[in-house]
Scaffold this motif. Sequence first.
Motif, PDB file in Angstrom:
ATOM      1  N   LEU A   1       0.173  61.097  10.031  1.00 32.47           N
ATOM      2  CA  LEU A   1       1.270  61.365  10.959  1.00 32.47           C
ATOM      3  C   LEU A   1       2.213  62.393  10.343  1.00 32.47           C
ATOM      4  O   LEU A   1       2.357  62.455   9.119  1.00 32.47           O
ATOM      5  CB  LEU A   1       2.067  60.087  11.236  1.00 32.47           C
ATOM      6  CG  LEU A   1       1.445  59.015  12.137  1.00 32.47           C
ATOM      7  CD1 LEU A   1       2.378  57.805  12.191  1.00 32.47           C
ATOM      8  CD2 LEU A   1       1.185  59.542  13.536  1.00 32.47           C
TER       9      LEU A   1
ATOM     10  N   ALA B   1       7.747  60.655  12.329  1.00 26.41           N
ATOM     11  CA  ALA B   1       7.088  59.638  13.128  1.00 26.41           C
ATOM     12  C   ALA B   1       7.491  58.250  12.630  1.00 26.41           C
ATOM     13  O   ALA B   1       7.950  58.085  11.500  1.00 26.41           O
ATOM     14  CB  ALA B   1       5.575  59.810  13.066  1.00 26.41           C
ATOM     15  N   THR B   2       7.300  57.240  13.484  1.00 23.08           N
ATOM     16  CA  THR B   2       7.720  55.881  13.171  1.00 23.08           C
ATOM     17  C   THR B   2       6.523  54.962  13.036  1.00 23.08           C
ATOM     18  O   THR B   2       5.625  54.965  13.888  1.00 23.08           O
ATOM     19  CB  THR B   2       8.664  55.330  14.260  1.00 23.08           C
ATOM     20  OG1 THR B   2       9.800  56.185  14.368  1.00 23.08           O
ATOM     21  CG2 THR B   2       9.125  53.922  13.921  1.00 23.08           C
TER      22      THR B   2
ATOM     23  N   CYS C   1       6.652  52.343  18.286  1.00 19.03           N
ATOM     24  CA  CYS C   1       6.150  52.987  17.068  1.00 19.03           C
ATOM     25  C   CYS C   1       4.920  53.849  17.349  1.00 19.03           C
ATOM     26  O   CYS C   1       4.166  53.609  18.294  1.00 19.03           O
ATOM     27  CB  CYS C   1       5.818  51.927  16.031  1.00 19.03           C
ATOM     28  SG  CYS C   1       7.255  50.917  15.585  1.00 19.03           S
ATOM     29  N   ASP C   2       4.735  54.857  16.480  1.00 23.04           N
ATOM     30  CA  ASP C   2       3.620  55.794  16.636  1.00 23.04           C
ATOM     31  C   ASP C   2       2.347  55.306  15.970  1.00 23.04           C
ATOM     32  O   ASP C   2       1.251  55.768  16.305  1.00 23.04           O
ATOM     33  CB  ASP C   2       4.013  57.152  16.036  1.00 23.04           C
ATOM     34  CG  ASP C   2       5.263  57.712  16.680  1.00 23.04           C
ATOM     35  OD1 ASP C   2       5.248  57.937  17.907  1.00 23.04           O
ATOM     36  OD2 ASP C   2       6.272  57.899  15.965  1.00 23.04           O
TER      37      ASP C   2
ATOM     38  N   HIS D   1      -3.637  51.975  23.258  1.00 23.13           N
ATOM     39  CA  HIS D   1      -2.664  53.063  23.261  1.00 23.13           C
ATOM     40  C   HIS D   1      -3.060  54.234  22.360  1.00 23.13           C
ATOM     41  O   HIS D   1      -2.271  55.173  22.197  1.00 23.13           O
ATOM     42  CB  HIS D   1      -1.295  52.516  22.853  1.00 23.13           C
ATOM     43  CG  HIS D   1      -0.736  51.526  23.837  1.00 23.13           C
ATOM     44  ND1 HIS D   1      -0.081  51.882  24.980  1.00 23.13           N
ATOM     45  CD2 HIS D   1      -0.778  50.161  23.838  1.00 23.13           C
ATOM     46  CE1 HIS D   1       0.285  50.798  25.656  1.00 23.13           C
ATOM     47  NE2 HIS D   1      -0.128  49.735  24.976  1.00 23.13           N
TER      48      HIS D   1
ATOM     49  N   LYS E   1      -3.360  54.419  19.125  1.00 19.33           N
ATOM     50  CA  LYS E   1      -2.544  54.536  17.922  1.00 19.33           C
ATOM     51  C   LYS E   1      -3.358  54.220  16.673  1.00 19.33           C
ATOM     52  O   LYS E   1      -4.312  53.435  16.718  1.00 19.33           O
ATOM     53  CB  LYS E   1      -1.365  53.556  17.991  1.00 19.33           C
ATOM     54  CG  LYS E   1      -0.382  53.849  19.095  1.00 19.33           C
ATOM     55  CD  LYS E   1       0.744  52.822  19.099  1.00 19.33           C
ATOM     56  CE  LYS E   1       1.729  53.088  20.235  1.00 19.33           C
ATOM     57  NZ  LYS E   1       2.806  52.066  20.271  1.00 19.33           N
TER      58      LYS E   1
END
Length: 284
Positions: A151, A155-156, A204-205, A229, A231
């Motif tokens: 990432l 980003a989180t 969150c990412d 999603h 992720k």
Amino acid sequence: MTPVTGISRTATFETYDALLAHVRAGELGPDPAAQRVAVAFTTRQAVRHDQRSTGYRNEVLSLRLAEAVGSCAVEPGALPEGAVEDCAGADVARLLEHPLLPVRVAALDAYLMHIAPHTPRSGARPVPLPAGTSLEKSRARAKVVVELIDLPPGATVLVVGVVNSLLEALRSRGLRYLPCDLKGGLTEWGEAVVTDALAEAGRCDALLVSGMTLGNGTFEPLRRHALAHGKQLVMFAQTGSAVLPRFLGHGVSAVCAEPYPFFWLHGGPGTVHRYGGPCPERGR
């Protein structure tokens, strides 16, 4: 005895239940009813690193099957009296049906470690950890884990199972994080720790998740969220180190597998095993 259906011993699976069903049926390797756990034991520790103001406790159930050791972390004091003795000498098939989830997870981990240990043939990339103090080794492992997250800065990351060294390593990458742990509380830096991972995952990412989620039943919802999603779901696994690579491509994007003995048990050099994710040695 070879698998009766021709399924690879390193096959991946769409769900935990699917993996468990194939193992119970003896479709990945030897009949689990013919495999007996010789040794069962627990490892307990209390930690307060130098330079850290807070400490924590760990307890891990481990089962020895031939040359393999499978493990599952539990809340300290949660194992009932007699649980360890009940496992010693029992066959894996019976332990996979045990009423205690941590016993079932440790038995599955031991069986999978037995049939497909962490080697390049199984898809593992070994990474050495240097000798050092408990904090030095914790930080070294954290660097290896966080390198599996691909990432950009800013980003989180949802961190499920708070480890302060992991939070430090994320900061060093310019990544933000949301710490989550069933015990709640505060991080080393006074940040509030949330307790409901699934409720916070949408913010969150990516997800950075402890293998302990296998032992408390929260892994599958997080895997499904990541899959639905798109992720990244990176697992750091002392619990279920041989189990979690079985979900690569099915919600899990990478695993840092750390079988027993864990880094915190000794000051000498050690090894962790990476599956999936970017390869820092070849560049991102």
